[in-house]
Design a protein around this motif. Structure first.
Motif, short mmCIF file in Angstrom:
data_model
loop_
_atom_site.label_atom_id
_atom_site.label_comp_id
_atom_site.label_asym_id
_atom_site.label_seq_id
_atom_site.Cartn_x
_atom_site.Cartn_y
_atom_site.Cartn_z
N LEU A 237 0.89 -1.30 -0.43
CA LEU A 237 -0.36 0.23 -0.05
C LEU A 237 0.53 1.44 -0.15
O LEU A 237 0.31 2.52 -0.33
CB LEU A 237 -0.73 -0.18 1.45
CG LEU A 237 -2.00 -1.24 1.28
CD1 LEU A 237 -2.79 -1.38 2.38
CD2 LEU A 237 -2.68 -1.46 0.07
N GLN A 238 2.16 1.41 0.61
CA GLN A 238 3.16 2.70 0.54
C GLN A 238 3.84 2.27 -0.56
O GLN A 238 4.23 3.72 -1.36
CB GLN A 238 4.19 2.18 1.57
CG GLN A 238 3.40 1.84 3.33
CD GLN A 238 2.79 3.36 3.14
OE1 GLN A 238 3.36 4.44 3.26
NE2 GLN A 238 1.15 3.24 3.42
N ALA A 239 3.46 1.62 -2.01
CA ALA A 239 4.52 1.63 -3.11
C ALA A 239 4.11 2.98 -4.07
O ALA A 239 5.12 3.42 -4.02
CB ALA A 239 4.12 0.19 -3.51
N LYS A 240 2.77 3.39 -3.65
CA LYS A 240 2.70 4.27 -4.87
C LYS A 240 2.89 5.82 -3.27
O LYS A 240 3.46 6.69 -5.26
CB LYS A 240 1.16 4.33 -4.61
CG LYS A 240 0.21 4.94 -3.73
CD LYS A 240 -1.00 5.19 -3.46
CE LYS A 240 -1.67 5.10 -1.98
NZ LYS A 240 -3.13 5.78 -2.04
N LYS A 241 4.11 5.86 -2.75
CA LYS A 241 4.42 7.19 -2.36
C LYS A 241 6.31 6.78 -3.29
O LYS A 241 6.84 8.13 -2.99
CB LYS A 241 4.51 6.93 -1.14
CG LYS A 241 3.40 7.15 -0.23
CD LYS A 241 3.85 7.36 1.48
CE LYS A 241 2.79 7.30 2.03
NZ LYS A 241 2.43 7.32 3.72
N GLN A 242 6.06 6.04 -3.75
CA GLN A 242 7.52 6.20 -4.55
C GLN A 242 7.51 6.61 -6.21
O GLN A 242 8.46 6.59 -7.33
CB GLN A 242 8.39 4.79 -4.60
CG GLN A 242 8.48 3.78 -3.23
CD GLN A 242 9.34 4.73 -2.40
OE1 GLN A 242 9.63 5.87 -3.51
NE2 GLN A 242 9.69 4.33 -1.42
N ALA A 243 6.32 7.18 -6.82
CA ALA A 243 6.07 7.15 -8.09
C ALA A 243 6.38 8.55 -8.28
O ALA A 243 7.55 8.49 -9.55
CB ALA A 243 4.59 7.35 -7.68
N LYS A 244 6.74 9.62 -7.51
CA LYS A 244 7.57 11.33 -7.80
C LYS A 244 8.63 10.50 -8.14
O LYS A 244 9.05 10.79 -8.46
CB LYS A 244 6.88 12.03 -7.36
CG LYS A 244 7.88 13.08 -7.32
CD LYS A 244 7.64 14.11 -8.40
CE LYS A 244 8.01 15.39 -9.00
NZ LYS A 244 7.58 15.34 -9.81
#
Length: 357
Positions: free
Chosen positions: A62-69
């Motif tokens: 669930l935290q993976a999307k925080k690495q998108a930037k």
């Protein structure tokens, strides 16, 4: 009144996974399923088998999307290093524990259940290979993984030789390191740096062959897996360091034609990774001389005809063999193959003996 609680059946669980995950899945999920042979039945099996792992990994997924930037920033850096970079799509999926990342055409496919795992992930139910992978991972590894797989979308297809495949895999690790500025800390790289001199000599003998089971894609069969990745990385790093035009060096690494054995060998020479000039013919001959062979069959005694009532066949090899095996069924296929299974390997008078039924 006694109320009996009925547990959901396997078929019911499979239908839920199929309806809520597979049928609603992205193009990337469908591509990953095809590439790694995933289906709803496999996910049900894995969920039942590894409940602690799936509970543990959920938070990281669930935290993976925080690495998108951060991933986007790294890809922009990649474009500066390699202006010819073609666009590719990135898909995050929850896979079936067979791959942390791969590509299909212009798609980067990330298996988040492996890619986002770290030291805190409960891997007690999993294989030694996955436990070893997870203990070297951190959440920031996800950035390097995406750059690594993105590099693969820019490359030409891998060649057939072990050398070509190793450079193809390791080149992405090296370019990812250049882009992110972070040293690769995967298990095979950590081990490779510690044992590079020894690995370098072993690799030299094997690299012109097509046999790569001791070096690549072997996480389920050896303690230190995928060391061919590290060797390819080391060769590419040496090539880069020995070129005056660094931007051209990056282009050379990415656009190397792995199908062209002569071009791959020329790249190896230009890398100066090995100080001496290597002779592929001589090294391949040495490799073949070191391969095990059958010294004697105890049951058929080298006769040309075998009794059809024979129920067990024992083979003696020239050197001790490991637990792995590969059986080719021949033109008739499995239905016409007389051997039904392998009993195992035994050590007899310094030989390795394998029995078949």
């Amino acid at each position: 009144m006694i109320v009996q609680r009925l547990l959901p059946t396997h078929s019911f669980k499979r239908s839920i996974i199929q309806e809520l995950y597979v049928d609603k899945g992205s193009v990337g999920l469908k591509a990953f399923m095809e590439a790694r042979d995933y289906d709803a039945a496999l996910w049900v099996e894995l969920i039942n088998k590894y409940p602690k792992f799936w509970t543990s990994i959920r938070k990281n997924n669930l935290q993976a999307k925080k690495q998108a930037k951060a991933i986007e920033v790294s890809l922009n850096r990649f474009r500066k290093l390699y202006p010819e970079m073609r666009p590719a799509k990135i898909y995050f999926t929850v896979g079936g524990l067979r791959s942390g990342g791969t590509i299909t055409d212009d798609m980067v496919l990330v298996g988040a259940e492996i890619a986002t795992a770290d030291q805190a992930t409960d891997a007690t139910e999993l294989s030694d290979w996955l436990r070893n992978v997870f203990k070297n991972q951190h959440s920031t590894n996800l950035i390097g993984l995406n750059v690594d797989e993105y590099v693969h979308t820019q490359q030409k297809s891998n060649g057939s030789t072990f050398l070509a495949k190793s450079i193809g895999e390791g080149s992405a690790d090296f370019i990812s390191e250049l882009v992110t500025g972070k040293i690769n800390r995967s298990a095979y790289t950590v081990y490779g740096r510690q044992h590079e001199a020894q690995l370098k000599e072993s690799f030299k003998i094997d690299m012109f062959s097509t046999e790569m089971s001791n070096w690549l894609y072997n996480g389920s069969s050896v303690t230190h897996a995928d060391l061919g990745y590290f060797m390819g990385y080391a060769i590419c790093k040496s090539y880069y360091n020995n070129q005056s035009n660094k931007k051209k060096a990056v282009k050379d690494i990415i656009e190397l034609n792995y199908q062209d054995a002569a071009q791959v060998e020329k790249f190896l020479t230009a890398s100066k990774y090995y100080a001496e000039l290597l002779n592929p013919t001589e090294l391949l001959k040495k490799f073949e001389e070191l391969q095990p062979f059958v010294k004697l069959s105890l049951d058929i005694n080298l006769k040309t005809e075998v009794d059809t009532t024979l129920t067990e066949l024992t083979l003696n090899f020239s050197q001790p063999m490991g637990p792995g095996k590969s059986i080719s069924f021949g033109e008739g296929g499995k239905a016409h193959f007389p051997i039904t299974g392998v009993i195992g390997f035994l050590r007899i008078e310094k030989l390795s003996t394998s029995s078949f039924l």
